[in-house]
Write a protein that holds these residues in place. Structure first.
Motif, PDB file in Angstrom:
ATOM      1  N   ALA A 173      34.453   9.460 -13.380  1.00 21.06           N
ATOM      2  CA  ALA A 173      32.982   9.190 -13.549  1.00 21.06           C
ATOM      3  C   ALA A 173      31.730   8.995 -12.348  1.00 21.06           C
ATOM      4  O   ALA A 173      32.652   8.399 -11.471  1.00 21.06           O
ATOM      5  CB  ALA A 173      32.073   8.132 -14.524  1.00 21.06           C
ATOM      6  N   THR A 174      30.758   8.986 -12.583  1.00 22.47           N
ATOM      7  CA  THR A 174      29.932   8.559 -11.137  1.00 22.47           C
ATOM      8  C   THR A 174      28.691   7.403 -11.554  1.00 22.47           C
ATOM      9  O   THR A 174      28.753   7.849 -13.012  1.00 22.47           O
ATOM     10  CB  THR A 174      29.128   9.553 -10.329  1.00 22.47           C
ATOM     11  OG1 THR A 174      30.050  10.518 -10.093  1.00 22.47           O
ATOM     12  CG2 THR A 174      27.921   9.828  -9.375  1.00 22.47           C
ATOM     13  N   THR A 175      28.605   6.617 -10.962  1.00 28.98           N
ATOM     14  CA  THR A 175      27.564   5.778 -11.612  1.00 28.98           C
ATOM     15  C   THR A 175      26.616   5.026 -10.167  1.00 28.98           C
ATOM     16  O   THR A 175      27.347   4.884  -8.979  1.00 28.98           O
ATOM     17  CB  THR A 175      28.656   4.458 -12.164  1.00 28.98           C
ATOM     18  OG1 THR A 175      29.300   2.925 -10.531  1.00 28.98           O
ATOM     19  CG2 THR A 175      28.670   4.433 -13.279  1.00 28.98           C
ATOM     20  N   THR A 176      25.466   4.826 -10.388  1.00 27.71           N
ATOM     21  CA  THR A 176      24.658   3.775  -9.823  1.00 27.71           C
ATOM     22  C   THR A 176      24.063   2.546  -9.851  1.00 27.71           C
ATOM     23  O   THR A 176      24.394   2.345 -11.075  1.00 27.71           O
ATOM     24  CB  THR A 176      23.382   5.002  -9.274  1.00 27.71           C
ATOM     25  OG1 THR A 176      23.791   5.969  -9.010  1.00 27.71           O
ATOM     26  CG2 THR A 176      22.617   5.191  -7.769  1.00 27.71           C
ATOM     27  N   GLY A 177      24.239   2.166  -8.667  1.00 29.15           N
ATOM     28  CA  GLY A 177      24.485   0.561  -9.167  1.00 29.15           C
ATOM     29  C   GLY A 177      24.040   0.313  -8.268  1.00 29.15           C
ATOM     30  O   GLY A 177      23.944   0.489  -6.496  1.00 29.15           O
ATOM     31  N   LYS A 178      24.204  -1.345  -7.642  1.00 33.85           N
ATOM     32  CA  LYS A 178      24.393  -1.987  -6.660  1.00 33.85           C
ATOM     33  C   LYS A 178      25.457  -1.986  -6.218  1.00 33.85           C
ATOM     34  O   LYS A 178      26.388  -1.848  -6.505  1.00 33.85           O
ATOM     35  CB  LYS A 178      24.227  -3.836  -6.615  1.00 33.85           C
ATOM     36  CG  LYS A 178      22.010  -3.648  -7.411  1.00 33.85           C
ATOM     37  CD  LYS A 178      21.963  -4.979  -7.378  1.00 33.85           C
ATOM     38  CE  LYS A 178      21.385  -5.428  -8.277  1.00 33.85           C
ATOM     39  NZ  LYS A 178      20.343  -6.911  -8.918  1.00 33.85           N
ATOM     40  N   LEU A 179      25.421  -2.151  -4.033  1.00 35.28           N
ATOM     41  CA  LEU A 179      26.435  -2.029  -3.682  1.00 35.28           C
ATOM     42  C   LEU A 179      27.340  -3.589  -4.300  1.00 35.28           C
ATOM     43  O   LEU A 179      26.833  -3.991  -3.346  1.00 35.28           O
ATOM     44  CB  LEU A 179      25.914  -1.965  -2.348  1.00 35.28           C
ATOM     45  CG  LEU A 179      27.183  -1.501  -0.589  1.00 35.28           C
ATOM     46  CD1 LEU A 179      27.947  -0.154  -1.266  1.00 35.28           C
ATOM     47  CD2 LEU A 179      26.557  -1.404   0.149  1.00 35.28           C
ATOM     48  N   ALA A 180      28.809  -2.835  -3.752  1.00 32.77           N
ATOM     49  CA  ALA A 180      29.284  -4.244  -3.898  1.00 32.77           C
ATOM     50  C   ALA A 180      29.186  -4.569  -2.453  1.00 32.77           C
ATOM     51  O   ALA A 180      30.146  -3.929  -1.111  1.00 32.77           O
ATOM     52  CB  ALA A 180      30.478  -3.366  -4.124  1.00 32.77           C
ATOM     53  N   GLY A 181      29.078  -6.315  -2.140  1.00 30.18           N
ATOM     54  CA  GLY A 181      29.388  -6.796  -0.637  1.00 30.18           C
ATOM     55  C   GLY A 181      27.939  -7.133  -0.143  1.00 30.18           C
ATOM     56  O   GLY A 181      27.779  -7.784   0.455  1.00 30.18           O
ATOM     57  N   ASN A 182      26.792  -5.889  -0.520  1.00 34.17           N
ATOM     58  CA  ASN A 182      25.271  -5.936  -0.245  1.00 34.17           C
ATOM     59  C   ASN A 182      25.364  -6.093  -1.574  1.00 34.17           C
ATOM     60  O   ASN A 182      24.043  -4.660  -0.989  1.00 34.17           O
ATOM     61  CB  ASN A 182      25.713  -5.819   0.794  1.00 34.17           C
ATOM     62  CG  ASN A 182      24.208  -6.034   1.427  1.00 34.17           C
ATOM     63  OD1 ASN A 182      23.242  -6.938   1.124  1.00 34.17           O
ATOM     64  ND2 ASN A 182      23.427  -5.654   3.264  1.00 34.17           N
ATOM     65  N   GLU A 183      23.938  -6.185  -2.106  1.00 31.25           N
ATOM     66  CA  GLU A 183      24.048  -6.066  -3.934  1.00 31.25           C
ATOM     67  C   GLU A 183      22.502  -6.120  -3.435  1.00 31.25           C
ATOM     68  O   GLU A 183      21.538  -5.404  -4.633  1.00 31.25           O
ATOM     69  CB  GLU A 183      23.996  -7.482  -4.860  1.00 31.25           C
ATOM     70  CG  GLU A 183      25.378  -7.070  -5.190  1.00 31.25           C
ATOM     71  CD  GLU A 183      26.046  -8.114  -4.628  1.00 31.25           C
ATOM     72  OE1 GLU A 183      25.805  -8.712  -3.584  1.00 31.25           O
ATOM     73  OE2 GLU A 183      27.802  -7.762  -4.096  1.00 31.25           O
ATOM     74  N   ALA A 184      21.576  -6.372  -1.950  1.00 31.29           N
ATOM     75  CA  ALA A 184      20.373  -5.619  -1.602  1.00 31.29           C
ATOM     76  C   ALA A 184      20.063  -3.787  -1.762  1.00 31.29           C
ATOM     77  O   ALA A 184      19.132  -3.484  -2.042  1.00 31.29           O
ATOM     78  CB  ALA A 184      19.782  -6.941  -1.085  1.00 31.29           C
ATOM     79  N   PHE A 185      21.416  -3.977  -1.793  1.00 30.31           N
ATOM     80  CA  PHE A 185      21.222  -2.122  -1.495  1.00 30.31           C
ATOM     81  C   PHE A 185      22.099  -1.441  -2.912  1.00 30.31           C
ATOM     82  O   PHE A 185      22.564  -1.460  -3.187  1.00 30.31           O
ATOM     83  CB  PHE A 185      22.353  -2.006  -0.053  1.00 30.31           C
ATOM     84  CG  PHE A 185      21.494  -1.799   0.750  1.00 30.31           C
ATOM     85  CD1 PHE A 185      20.588  -1.403   1.038  1.00 30.31           C
ATOM     86  CD2 PHE A 185      21.647  -3.536   1.471  1.00 30.31           C
ATOM     87  CE1 PHE A 185      19.834  -1.670   2.359  1.00 30.31           C
ATOM     88  CE2 PHE A 185      21.099  -3.914   2.617  1.00 30.31           C
ATOM     89  CZ  PHE A 185      20.314  -3.084   3.390  1.00 30.31           C
ATOM     90  N   PRO A 186      21.130  -0.412  -3.310  1.00 30.10           N
ATOM     91  CA  PRO A 186      21.437   0.524  -4.207  1.00 30.10           C
ATOM     92  C   PRO A 186      22.433   1.562  -3.616  1.00 30.10           C
ATOM     93  O   PRO A 186      22.639   1.782  -2.052  1.00 30.10           O
ATOM     94  CB  PRO A 186      20.466   1.326  -5.147  1.00 30.10           C
ATOM     95  CG  PRO A 186      19.667   1.514  -3.866  1.00 30.10           C
ATOM     96  CD  PRO A 186      19.817  -0.129  -2.433  1.00 30.10           C
ATOM     97  N   ALA A 187      23.202   1.811  -4.747  1.00 32.20           N
ATOM     98  CA  ALA A 187      24.679   2.972  -3.940  1.00 32.20           C
ATOM     99  C   ALA A 187      24.753   3.895  -5.641  1.00 32.20           C
ATOM    100  O   ALA A 187      24.765   3.826  -6.572  1.00 32.20           O
ATOM    101  CB  ALA A 187      26.115   1.875  -3.247  1.00 32.20           C
ATOM    102  N   THR A 188      26.183   4.787  -4.656  1.00 38.19           N
ATOM    103  CA  THR A 188      26.240   5.551  -5.959  1.00 38.19           C
ATOM    104  C   THR A 188      27.765   5.690  -5.893  1.00 38.19           C
ATOM    105  O   THR A 188      27.945   5.961  -4.274  1.00 38.19           O
ATOM    106  CB  THR A 188      25.241   6.774  -5.755  1.00 38.19           C
ATOM    107  OG1 THR A 188      24.067   6.599  -6.055  1.00 38.19           O
ATOM    108  CG2 THR A 188      26.320   8.490  -6.966  1.00 38.19           C
ATOM    109  N   GLY A 189      28.540   5.542  -6.675  1.00 35.39           N
ATOM    110  CA  GLY A 189      30.222   5.568  -6.036  1.00 35.39           C
ATOM    111  C   GLY A 189      30.819   6.736  -7.690  1.00 35.39           C
ATOM    112  O   GLY A 189      29.965   6.781  -8.848  1.00 35.39           O
TER     113      GLY A 189
END
Length: 167
Positions: free
Chosen positions: A140-156
């Motif tokens: 799967a691919t998801t977009t959300g908050k970056l683990a460790g620095n939730e101020a940044f959106p990230a795709t994982g």
């Protein structure tokens, strides 16, 4: 102590040993994380989100699960953390990339797995190709908050390894 693996490097034999983390490893894993995390975030276009291990290990639960250290010829070269079904942290000293350290750490977990093993890799992280080469498949691919620095959106990307089924 886990078994030693030998990796070739232009004719040189290097011994990689995987063992449980010990408190004396802290400075080494901090150095490794801080250097390799920059590569991880650079590939994802998120360098501005960088935080060092000291700032993130508690909130991200580094020691909530097992932590394994890989030594290359007696020197700490990488570490991995996780549970039997999930790899949550995996970092190799950038000076020692492509020498079998990451493969030894991941194989250590897979050898002990009794079911699927899951991990997440940031979009753009070159480690995705490595994980796929050792048998992980995209789930799967998801977009959300970056683990460790939730101020940044990230795709994982969630990747899963499944043990071979017996006929």
């Amino acid at each position: 102590m886990a078994g030693a693996k030998h990796a070739g490097n232009g004719g040189l034999r290097m011994t990689i040993t995987v063992r449980p983390y010990e408190s004396r490893d802290w400075d080494d894993i901090r150095r490794i994380h801080d250097a390799a995390r920059l590569d991880e975030l650079r590939g994802a276009g998120l360098l501005e989100a960088y935080l060092d291990l000291e700032a993130t290990y508690e909130n991200e639960g580094l020691f909530d699960d097992d932590v394994w250290v890989a030594e290359l010829d007696g020197r700490v070269a990488g570490f991995l953390a996780g549970s039997p079904g999930e790899i949550t942290w995996a970092y190799v000293d950038p000076a020692l990339y492509r020498r079998g350290v990451g493969r030894a750490l991941v194989q250590h977990v897979l050898d002990r797995a009794t079911g699927p093993v899951e991990l997440e890799v940031l979009d753009g992280n070159a480690a995705r190709a490595f994980y796929e080469a050792v048998g992980f498949e995209w789930e799967a691919t998801t977009t959300g908050k970056l683990a460790g620095n939730e101020a940044f959106p990230a795709t994982g990307h969630t990747l899963v390894w499944r043990p071979a089924t017996k006929d």
